[in-house]
Design a protein around this motif. Structure first.
Motif, PDB file in Angstrom:
ATOM      1  N   SER A  41       0.998  -1.085   0.007  1.00  0.00           N
ATOM      2  CA  SER A  41      -0.110   0.064   0.122  1.00  0.00           C
ATOM      3  C   SER A  41       0.895   1.053  -0.030  1.00  0.00           C
ATOM      4  CB  SER A  41      -0.876   0.128   1.328  1.00  0.00           C
ATOM      5  OG  SER A  41      -1.462   1.312   1.348  1.00  0.00           O
ATOM      6  N   VAL A  56      -0.590  -6.954  -1.579  1.00  0.00           N
ATOM      7  CA  VAL A  56      -1.665  -7.859  -2.364  1.00  0.00           C
ATOM      8  C   VAL A  56      -0.647  -8.411  -3.561  1.00  0.00           C
ATOM      9  CG1 VAL A  56      -3.584  -6.616  -1.726  1.00  0.00           C
ATOM     10  CG2 VAL A  56      -2.306  -5.934  -3.746  1.00  0.00           C
ATOM     11  N   THR A 102      -6.775 -13.566  -5.779  1.00  0.00           N
ATOM     12  CA  THR A 102      -5.981 -12.297  -5.482  1.00  0.00           C
ATOM     13  C   THR A 102      -5.749 -12.685  -3.855  1.00  0.00           C
ATOM     14  OG1 THR A 102      -7.242 -10.727  -6.528  1.00  0.00           O
ATOM     15  CG2 THR A 102      -6.170 -10.162  -4.684  1.00  0.00           C
ATOM     16  N   MET A 123     -12.858  -9.807  -4.690  1.00  0.00           N
ATOM     17  CA  MET A 123     -11.913  -8.594  -4.221  1.00  0.00           C
ATOM     18  C   MET A 123     -12.196  -7.598  -4.674  1.00  0.00           C
ATOM     19  SD  MET A 123      -9.838  -7.820  -2.253  1.00  0.00           S
ATOM     20  CE  MET A 123      -9.104  -9.404  -1.386  1.00  0.00           C
ATOM     21  N   ALA A 124     -12.222  -7.432  -6.079  1.00  0.00           N
ATOM     22  CA  ALA A 124     -12.694  -6.269  -6.890  1.00  0.00           C
ATOM     23  C   ALA A 124     -13.836  -5.516  -6.345  1.00  0.00           C
ATOM     24  CB  ALA A 124     -12.818  -6.374  -8.365  1.00  0.00           C
ATOM     25  N   CYS A 141     -15.325  -5.860  -3.329  1.00  0.00           N
ATOM     26  CA  CYS A 141     -14.781  -5.372  -1.872  1.00  0.00           C
ATOM     27  C   CYS A 141     -14.207  -4.250  -1.801  1.00  0.00           C
ATOM     28  CB  CYS A 141     -14.110  -6.660  -1.169  1.00  0.00           C
ATOM     29  SG  CYS A 141     -13.563  -5.754   0.546  1.00  0.00           S
ATOM     30  N   LEU A 142     -13.280  -3.913  -2.843  1.00  0.00           N
ATOM     31  CA  LEU A 142     -12.480  -2.580  -2.995  1.00  0.00           C
ATOM     32  C   LEU A 142     -13.249  -1.477  -3.414  1.00  0.00           C
ATOM     33  CD1 LEU A 142      -8.894  -3.940  -4.383  1.00  0.00           C
ATOM     34  CD2 LEU A 142      -9.499  -3.300  -1.963  1.00  0.00           C
ATOM     35  N   SER A 143     -14.057  -1.916  -4.365  1.00  0.00           N
ATOM     36  CA  SER A 143     -14.949  -0.864  -5.098  1.00  0.00           C
ATOM     37  C   SER A 143     -16.100  -0.491  -3.743  1.00  0.00           C
ATOM     38  CB  SER A 143     -15.987  -1.636  -6.093  1.00  0.00           C
ATOM     39  OG  SER A 143     -15.257  -1.734  -7.083  1.00  0.00           O
ATOM     40  N   ILE A 159     -15.201  -0.344  -0.729  1.00  0.00           N
ATOM     41  CA  ILE A 159     -14.366   0.490   0.235  1.00  0.00           C
ATOM     42  C   ILE A 159     -14.163   1.956  -0.430  1.00  0.00           C
ATOM     43  CG2 ILE A 159     -12.017   0.896   1.117  1.00  0.00           C
ATOM     44  CD1 ILE A 159     -12.131  -2.435   1.428  1.00  0.00           C
ATOM     45  N   GLN A 160     -13.791   1.739  -1.824  1.00  0.00           N
ATOM     46  CA  GLN A 160     -13.505   3.064  -2.378  1.00  0.00           C
ATOM     47  C   GLN A 160     -14.650   3.978  -2.539  1.00  0.00           C
ATOM     48  OE1 GLN A 160     -11.575   1.513  -5.906  1.00  0.00           O
ATOM     49  NE2 GLN A 160      -9.926   1.617  -5.229  1.00  0.00           N
TER      50      GLN A 160
END
Length: 67
Positions: free
Chosen positions: A8, A25, A32, A52-53, A55-57, A59-60
């Motif tokens: 990160s 990652v 992932t 994972m994609a 989940c990240l969306s 969060i973002q």
């Protein structure tokens, strides 16, 4: 072939942002993986890449309640 782990950009060496606490990652095809950068010898958590994609969306988009 060695795995390329990405750290990160917020991992910092200390202070208020990051404090050296970080996750890394890596991509393994359809999976992932996430690991603790301070314990790379421990097994990583693996998730299907589409999950994972998503989940990240989430969060973002800042979809967390702060109550």
């Amino acid at each position: 072939m060695p795995t390329h782990w990405r750290k990160s950009s917020f991992s910092g060496g200390g202070g208020d942002i990051g404090g050296g606490n970080c996750v890394e990652v890596a991509s393994f095809g359809a999976t992932t993986a996430i690991r603790d950068s301070k314990a790379p010898h421990q097994p990583p958590l693996r998730f299907p890449t589409p999950d994972m994609a998503a989940c990240l969306s989430f969060i973002q988009a800042d979809n967390f309640s702060r109550d």
